[in-house]
Design a protein around this motif. Sequence first.
Motif, PDB file in Angstrom:
ATOM      1  N   LEU A  37       0.876  -1.156   0.000  1.00 22.31           N
ATOM      2  CA  LEU A  37       0.000   0.000   0.000  1.00 22.31           C
ATOM      3  C   LEU A  37       0.918   1.212   0.000  1.00 22.31           C
ATOM      4  CD1 LEU A  37      -2.895   1.208   0.285  1.00 22.31           C
ATOM      5  CD2 LEU A  37      -2.464   1.225   2.753  1.00 22.31           C
ATOM      6  N   ARG A  38       0.793   2.053  -1.011  1.00 19.42           N
ATOM      7  CA  ARG A  38       1.764   3.126  -1.172  1.00 19.42           C
ATOM      8  C   ARG A  38       1.083   4.423  -1.577  1.00 19.42           C
ATOM      9  NH1 ARG A  38       6.772   2.186  -5.222  1.00 19.42           N
ATOM     10  NH2 ARG A  38       7.034   0.476  -3.768  1.00 19.42           N
ATOM     11  N   GLN A  39       1.482   5.504  -0.925  1.00 16.37           N
ATOM     12  CA  GLN A  39       1.109   6.842  -1.395  1.00 16.37           C
ATOM     13  C   GLN A  39       2.088   7.161  -2.522  1.00 16.37           C
ATOM     14  OE1 GLN A  39      -1.471   9.066  -0.485  1.00 16.37           O
ATOM     15  NE2 GLN A  39      -0.726   9.988  -2.379  1.00 16.37           N
ATOM     16  N   VAL A  40       1.606   7.185  -3.745  1.00 16.18           N
ATOM     17  CA  VAL A  40       2.466   7.355  -4.912  1.00 16.18           C
ATOM     18  C   VAL A  40       2.942   8.801  -4.980  1.00 16.18           C
ATOM     19  CG1 VAL A  40       2.596   7.163  -7.421  1.00 16.18           C
ATOM     20  CG2 VAL A  40       1.201   5.537  -6.108  1.00 16.18           C
ATOM     21  N   ASP A  41       4.264   8.977  -5.089  1.00 19.91           N
ATOM     22  CA  ASP A  41       4.817  10.316  -5.234  1.00 19.91           C
ATOM     23  C   ASP A  41       4.872  10.690  -6.720  1.00 19.91           C
ATOM     24  OD1 ASP A  41       7.684   9.755  -6.337  1.00 19.91           O
ATOM     25  OD2 ASP A  41       7.483   8.397  -4.612  1.00 19.91           O
ATOM     26  N   GLU A  42       4.991  11.992  -6.979  1.00 21.81           N
ATOM     27  CA  GLU A  42       4.960  12.478  -8.365  1.00 21.81           C
ATOM     28  C   GLU A  42       6.117  11.947  -9.202  1.00 21.81           C
ATOM     29  OE1 GLU A  42       4.004  16.514  -9.210  1.00 21.81           O
ATOM     30  OE2 GLU A  42       2.573  16.619  -7.562  1.00 21.81           O
ATOM     31  N   GLU A  43       7.289  11.775  -8.605  1.00 15.55           N
ATOM     32  CA  GLU A  43       8.444  11.281  -9.353  1.00 15.55           C
ATOM     33  C   GLU A  43       8.206   9.853  -9.858  1.00 15.55           C
ATOM     34  OE1 GLU A  43      13.055   9.941  -8.554  1.00 15.55           O
ATOM     35  OE2 GLU A  43      12.196  11.490  -7.254  1.00 15.55           O
ATOM     36  N   THR A  44       7.717   8.992  -8.990  1.00 14.27           N
ATOM     37  CA  THR A  44       7.438   7.611  -9.396  1.00 14.27           C
ATOM     38  C   THR A  44       6.319   7.576 -10.433  1.00 14.27           C
ATOM     39  OG1 THR A  44       8.121   6.844  -7.199  1.00 14.27           O
ATOM     40  CG2 THR A  44       6.859   5.295  -8.552  1.00 14.27           C
ATOM     41  N   ALA A  45       5.285   8.368 -10.222  1.00 13.14           N
ATOM     42  CA  ALA A  45       4.181   8.436 -11.185  1.00 13.14           C
ATOM     43  C   ALA A  45       4.690   8.897 -12.549  1.00 13.14           C
ATOM     44  CB  ALA A  45       3.097   9.366 -10.662  1.00 13.14           C
ATOM     45  N   ALA A  46       5.569   9.882 -12.563  1.00 13.45           N
ATOM     46  CA  ALA A  46       6.114  10.397 -13.827  1.00 13.45           C
ATOM     47  C   ALA A  46       6.929   9.324 -14.542  1.00 13.45           C
ATOM     48  CB  ALA A  46       6.966  11.633 -13.559  1.00 13.45           C
ATOM     49  N   ARG A  47       7.703   8.545 -13.806  1.00  6.68           N
ATOM     50  CA  ARG A  47       8.466   7.448 -14.423  1.00  6.68           C
ATOM     51  C   ARG A  47       7.516   6.394 -14.986  1.00  6.68           C
ATOM     52  NH1 ARG A  47      12.433   4.926 -10.480  1.00  6.68           N
ATOM     53  NH2 ARG A  47      13.045   3.762 -12.315  1.00  6.68           N
ATOM     54  N   HIS A  48       6.493   6.064 -14.223  1.00  6.83           N
ATOM     55  CA  HIS A  48       5.544   5.039 -14.645  1.00  6.83           C
ATOM     56  C   HIS A  48       4.797   5.454 -15.912  1.00  6.83           C
ATOM     57  CE1 HIS A  48       2.720   1.723 -14.257  1.00  6.83           C
ATOM     58  NE2 HIS A  48       1.751   2.595 -14.497  1.00  6.83           N
ATOM     59  N   TYR A  49       4.355   6.705 -15.959  1.00  4.48           N
ATOM     60  CA  TYR A  49       3.543   7.199 -17.078  1.00  4.48           C
ATOM     61  C   TYR A  49       4.369   7.980 -18.104  1.00  4.48           C
ATOM     62  CZ  TYR A  49      -0.763   5.910 -14.613  1.00  4.48           C
ATOM     63  OH  TYR A  49      -1.773   5.221 -14.005  1.00  4.48           O
ATOM     64  N   ALA A  50       5.668   7.736 -18.174  1.00  2.28           N
ATOM     65  CA  ALA A  50       6.558   8.501 -19.053  1.00  2.28           C
ATOM     66  C   ALA A  50       6.099   8.527 -20.506  1.00  2.28           C
ATOM     67  CB  ALA A  50       7.984   7.957 -18.960  1.00  2.28           C
ATOM     68  N   GLU A  51       5.547   7.416 -21.005  1.00  3.67           N
ATOM     69  CA  GLU A  51       5.138   7.377 -22.419  1.00  3.67           C
ATOM     70  C   GLU A  51       3.946   8.284 -22.714  1.00  3.67           C
ATOM     71  OE1 GLU A  51       2.807   3.754 -20.766  1.00  3.67           O
ATOM     72  OE2 GLU A  51       4.725   4.713 -20.352  1.00  3.67           O
ATOM     73  N   HIS A  52       3.278   8.768 -21.677  1.00  3.64           N
ATOM     74  CA  HIS A  52       2.126   9.654 -21.863  1.00  3.64           C
ATOM     75  C   HIS A  52       2.465  11.128 -21.599  1.00  3.64           C
ATOM     76  CE1 HIS A  52      -0.384   6.166 -22.266  1.00  3.64           C
ATOM     77  NE2 HIS A  52      -0.114   5.750 -21.043  1.00  3.64           N
ATOM     78  N   GLU A  54       3.620  13.647 -23.105  1.00  6.32           N
ATOM     79  CA  GLU A  54       3.251  14.697 -24.059  1.00  6.32           C
ATOM     80  C   GLU A  54       1.759  14.722 -24.381  1.00  6.32           C
ATOM     81  OE1 GLU A  54       5.564  16.933 -24.856  1.00  6.32           O
ATOM     82  OE2 GLU A  54       6.894  15.761 -23.564  1.00  6.32           O
ATOM     83  N   LYS A  55       1.002  13.842 -23.786  1.00  2.00           N
ATOM     84  CA  LYS A  55      -0.428  13.751 -24.090  1.00  2.00           C
ATOM     85  C   LYS A  55      -1.231  14.717 -23.215  1.00  2.00           C
ATOM     86  CE  LYS A  55       0.077   9.108 -25.818  1.00  2.00           C
ATOM     87  NZ  LYS A  55      -0.018   7.699 -25.519  1.00  2.00           N
ATOM     88  N   PRO A  56      -2.362  15.192 -23.713  1.00  5.80           N
ATOM     89  CA  PRO A  56      -3.123  16.207 -22.974  1.00  5.80           C
ATOM     90  C   PRO A  56      -3.661  15.728 -21.622  1.00  5.80           C
ATOM     91  CG  PRO A  56      -4.293  15.543 -24.985  1.00  5.80           C
ATOM     92  CD  PRO A  56      -2.941  14.896 -25.017  1.00  5.80           C
ATOM     93  N   PHE A  57      -3.844  14.428 -21.448  1.00  3.86           N
ATOM     94  CA  PHE A  57      -4.403  13.905 -20.191  1.00  3.86           C
ATOM     95  C   PHE A  57      -3.345  13.551 -19.149  1.00  3.86           C
ATOM     96  CE2 PHE A  57      -4.046  10.409 -23.267  1.00  3.86           C
ATOM     97  CZ  PHE A  57      -3.266   9.500 -22.561  1.00  3.86           C
ATOM     98  N   TYR A  58      -2.058  13.789 -19.474  1.00  3.40           N
ATOM     99  CA  TYR A  58      -0.954  13.396 -18.589  1.00  3.40           C
ATOM    100  C   TYR A  58      -1.108  13.986 -17.187  1.00  3.40           C
ATOM    101  CZ  TYR A  58       3.797  13.027 -16.748  1.00  3.40           C
ATOM    102  OH  TYR A  58       4.890  12.779 -15.964  1.00  3.40           O
ATOM    103  N   GLY A  59      -1.398  15.271 -17.085  1.00  6.54           N
ATOM    104  CA  GLY A  59      -1.531  15.917 -15.773  1.00  6.54           C
ATOM    105  C   GLY A  59      -2.622  15.278 -14.935  1.00  6.54           C
ATOM    106  N   GLU A  60      -3.731  14.916 -15.575  1.00  9.30           N
ATOM    107  CA  GLU A  60      -4.827  14.266 -14.859  1.00  9.30           C
ATOM    108  C   GLU A  60      -4.419  12.872 -14.368  1.00  9.30           C
ATOM    109  OE1 GLU A  60      -8.379  14.312 -17.263  1.00  9.30           O
ATOM    110  OE2 GLU A  60      -8.041  16.412 -17.784  1.00  9.30           O
ATOM    111  N   LEU A  61      -3.631  12.147 -15.186  1.00  7.45           N
ATOM    112  CA  LEU A  61      -3.132  10.829 -14.768  1.00  7.45           C
ATOM    113  C   LEU A  61      -2.313  10.949 -13.490  1.00  7.45           C
ATOM    114  CD1 LEU A  61      -1.703   8.996 -17.931  1.00  7.45           C
ATOM    115  CD2 LEU A  61      -3.585   8.251 -16.483  1.00  7.45           C
ATOM    116  N   ILE A  62      -1.377  11.898 -13.498  1.00  4.10           N
ATOM    117  CA  ILE A  62      -0.487  12.084 -12.343  1.00  4.10           C
ATOM    118  C   ILE A  62      -1.297  12.515 -11.119  1.00  4.10           C
ATOM    119  CG2 ILE A  62       1.482  13.393 -11.433  1.00  4.10           C
ATOM    120  CD1 ILE A  62       2.203  11.345 -13.666  1.00  4.10           C
ATOM    121  N   GLU A  63      -2.204  13.440 -11.323  1.00  5.71           N
ATOM    122  CA  GLU A  63      -3.034  13.928 -10.215  1.00  5.71           C
ATOM    123  C   GLU A  63      -3.860  12.791  -9.608  1.00  5.71           C
ATOM    124  OE1 GLU A  63      -6.740  16.984  -9.834  1.00  5.71           O
ATOM    125  OE2 GLU A  63      -5.025  17.666 -11.042  1.00  5.71           O
ATOM    126  N   PHE A  64      -4.428  11.949 -10.464  1.00  6.48           N
ATOM    127  CA  PHE A  64      -5.265  10.850  -9.987  1.00  6.48           C
ATOM    128  C   PHE A  64      -4.456   9.807  -9.214  1.00  6.48           C
ATOM    129  CE2 PHE A  64      -7.133   6.597 -11.210  1.00  6.48           C
ATOM    130  CZ  PHE A  64      -8.051   6.577 -10.182  1.00  6.48           C
TER     131      PHE A  64
END
Length: 136
Positions: A37-52, A54-64
């Motif tokens: 059970l982990r509170q995901v930090d922005e750095e890990t989220a950014a690495r995980h979603y790196a392929e997205h 440049e996409k318009p929904f990227y910020g929402e992915l990270i926020e969620f």
Amino acid sequence: MDRTLVICKPDAVERGLVGEIISRFERRNLKIVAMELRQVDEETAARHYAEHAEKPFYGELIEFITRSPAVVMVVEGPEDTWQVVRTMMGATNPREAAPGTIRGDLGILFTENLIHGSDSAESAAREIGIWFPGLG
């Protein structure tokens, strides 16, 4: 044995669905070999979603994914476990997901679709390295 990464996203944790999701994998004879059970930090989220990035929904992915805790796990099974998990998850949009799938039975919103599963063996290896770097 083959491994894949699964994330029970914040909406699954908030709605108390993690046990249901895990039991579906276990009933399919898949094994949980790492889980946290982990509170995901922005750095890990950014690495995980790196392929997205440049996409318009990227910020929402990270926020969620960072809004509240998620359950991150490595699931093990026979060959192409990633594909078995993806089939069990159902279509990305819960409204289009077949009954009997996790999203089809439990999902509500396209933007909050309960679960992530690696989409290939290569993605699984990369993602497991991000979330569980010590897992050999």
